[in-house]
Design an enzyme around this catalytic site. Structure first.
Site, PDB file in Angstrom:
ATOM      1  N   ARG A   1      29.993  43.777  52.734  1.00 29.54           N
ATOM      2  CA  ARG A   1      31.401  43.362  52.707  1.00 29.54           C
ATOM      3  C   ARG A   1      32.326  44.380  53.494  1.00 29.54           C
ATOM      4  NH1 ARG A   1      32.695  41.014  46.490  1.00 29.54           N
ATOM      5  NH2 ARG A   1      31.136  39.320  46.776  1.00 29.54           N
TER       6      ARG A   1
ATOM      7  N   ASP B   1      40.157  45.291  47.377  1.00 23.45           N
ATOM      8  CA  ASP B   1      40.175  43.642  47.149  1.00 23.45           C
ATOM      9  C   ASP B   1      41.571  43.402  47.607  1.00 23.45           C
ATOM     10  OD1 ASP B   1      37.528  44.034  46.450  1.00 23.45           O
ATOM     11  OD2 ASP B   1      37.954  42.887  44.450  1.00 23.45           O
TER      12      ASP B   1
ATOM     13  N   ASP C   1      38.739  45.757  36.564  1.00 22.41           N
ATOM     14  CA  ASP C   1      37.161  45.568  37.011  1.00 22.41           C
ATOM     15  C   ASP C   1      36.721  46.837  37.565  1.00 22.41           C
ATOM     16  OD1 ASP C   1      37.286  42.989  36.414  1.00 22.41           O
ATOM     17  OD2 ASP C   1      37.624  42.278  38.304  1.00 22.41           O
TER      18      ASP C   1
ATOM     19  N   ASP D   1      33.284  48.417  40.971  1.00 22.42           N
ATOM     20  CA  ASP D   1      33.507  47.265  41.538  1.00 22.42           C
ATOM     21  C   ASP D   1      33.681  47.270  43.028  1.00 22.42           C
ATOM     22  OD1 ASP D   1      33.367  44.372  41.657  1.00 22.42           O
ATOM     23  OD2 ASP D   1      35.579  43.985  41.115  1.00 22.42           O
TER      24      ASP D   1
END
Length: 475
Positions: free
Chosen positions: A351, A299, A271, A295
């Protein structure tokens, strides 16, 4: 009847479309190698998961370091260190670096530039005080493992292995990587402490698959992972990444990629995450500078746990840090992450982090603006915000709330434990607390040290991001 069949077909197609994401780019989901790796990773998740996370919160606040104490390790480890002396000498020559030592995130000329040292080296938080400002840091690199705090406190990386020197930035063979390249280093079976002979910019042709028991230590060199694929830790454990610049990461097409000495396989499209942690445990990311990935910057998903993200500098990005990606993934209930001493800087949107299910300790970070929100979550995560500074965007009065809750009504999220203590709020920023107002850490307080007040974060995060260390000089 036809409508019902059509609905079922649409559901099947939607679920099928999720499989590449859930499988983390494994093109052949029946590959026995990856099935076994996933099962092994679940065992490591159970081992790394702490049933009383508040004890680890205490551990973060409590731990003292005596910098005068020699912590080289066991006699066996000292013998390994002795054998490495020649390797260290090769990369410790002052001629390998002409750059100045760093002072920290400065306000000098040029946005985001490091300012010149104007005084003696200073270490501003407990992690850095454990190893920084010591002229012999390059000869005692592995002392770093004694400095990790928070949920990743058991991470040792390549401590028990030899030093591997990366000498080339090339990344042109995904199946049989050349010796001396970063890709060749990270796929080795044994523990390794990976360092860099000189400054280099590495453009990864495909995602970099790291095996367990590795340390990537960029101190003493200016190392950029940029303009190519990102870093992946999938179904692995015990990894330290320190001192990298990671930016301008883009999607990669996939293909045949070696992920260990004894296996390569077909990977799907990646991604464009800067650092992807997938079903991985005992991970420590420290002094990383990250920006502008396609992206997410970081993560951590699919049951990843025992993670510390510290002393890092994040800028110019939308989705900064995602902790848990699937609303129906119960494995993420065991996710435990410490986010400490980081600077969430210019050009960030949201985030920081965004959490599903897990337990996250956000402590002594500096949030200098956001576009939408700073800390978000869904599926009932526990978020403890201790001693952070939140500076709301000055010209967006509708986005001054630090927090954002998704996929739940107030009647549901009011029971989630999101607590704020010793935080500092500027520009009318505010943290909407929820859960038990008398919520306290009910656990042993043998060495309890409370977090610093949010007023101290400017000092605590002063050196966030990749350090410009010079061999032979205090870093």
């Amino acid at each position: 009847m036809e409508t019902a069949r059509l609905f079922k077909l649409v559901c099947v197609i939607c679920i099928a479309s999720l499989i590449p994401t859930i499988r983390a780019n494994v093109a052949d989901e029946t590959d026995e190698y990856w099935v076994n790796k996933a099962n092994e990773a679940r065992k490591h998740t159970l081992m790394a998961y702490h049933p009383d996370p508040y004890e680890i919160v205490d551990h973060f606040h409590e731990r003292h370091y005596d910098n005068s104490t020699d912590v080289e390790g066991t006699e066996e480890e000292k013998a390994v260190a002795s054998e490495e002396e020649d390797v260290i000498e090769m990369i410790s020559s002052p001629t390998n670096s002409t750059r100045r030592s760093l002072t920290g995130r400065g306000k000098g000329k040029g946005k985001g530039k490091w300012s010149k040292l104007t005084g003696p080296c200073t270490a501003s938080n407990p992690i850095d005080k454990c190893w920084r400002c010591q002229p012999d840091w390059a000869r005692r690199r592995k002392k770093l493992v004694h400095c990790v705090r928070g949920f990743g406190y058991r991470t040792t990386g390549g401590k028990r292995g030899r030093i591997y020197v990366v000498t080339s930035p090339r990344d042109d063979d995904m199946v049989n990587p050349r010796p001396g390249t970063l890709r060749h280093a990270v796929i080795q079976k044994e523990p390794l402490w990976i360092v860099f002979k000189h400054d280099m910019s590495i453009r990864l042709s495909q995602e970099l698959m790291i095996t367990s028991d590795k340390t990537i230590d960029a101190r003493g060199a200016n190392v950029h992972i940029a303009y190519g694929a990102g870093i992946t830790m999938q179904y692995v454990h015990n990894i330290i990444i320190h001192g990298l610049h990671v930016h301008h990461i883009v999607k990669s097409s996939g293909g045949l990629i070696r992920d260990s000495i004894n296996h390569f396989g077909h990977r799907g499209e990646a991604d464009g995450d800067g650092i992807s942690i997938f079903g991985a445990t005992n991970i420590w990311l420290d002094h990383i500078s990250m920006s502008k990935c396609q992206d997410g910057l970081i993560d951590a998903i699919m049951g990843s746990t025992a993670i510390t993200i510290s002393n890092s500098h994040f800028t110019h990005h939308n989705d900064v840090m995602l902790l848990g990606a699937q609303n129906n993934n119960m494995d993420d209930k065991k996710m435990q992450v410490t986010v400490a001493y980081n600077h969430f800087g210019k050009g960030l949107v949201q985030r920081m982090p965004r959490v599903r299910w897990g337990f996250v300790h956000v402590v002594n970070n500096d949030y200098t603006h956001w576009e939408l929100y700073a800390i978000g979550g869904s599926q009932g995560p526990t978020i403890l915000s201790h001693g952070n500074r939140f500076i709301a965007p000055p010209h967006k009065q509708h986005y001054r709330e630090v927090t954002k809750r998704d996929y739940a009504s107030e009647s549901e999220w009011k029971n989630w434990n999101w607590r704020s203590e010793k935080d500092v709020f500027m520009n009318n920023a505010y943290f909407r607390q929820s859960g038990n107002p008398h919520f306290k850490c009910s656990h042993s307080r043998q060495q309890m040290i409370k977090p610093k007040n949010g007023m101290a974060v400017s000092k605590l995060t002063k050196y966030a991001g990749a350090l410009d260390c010079r061999v032979g000089k205090a870093c």
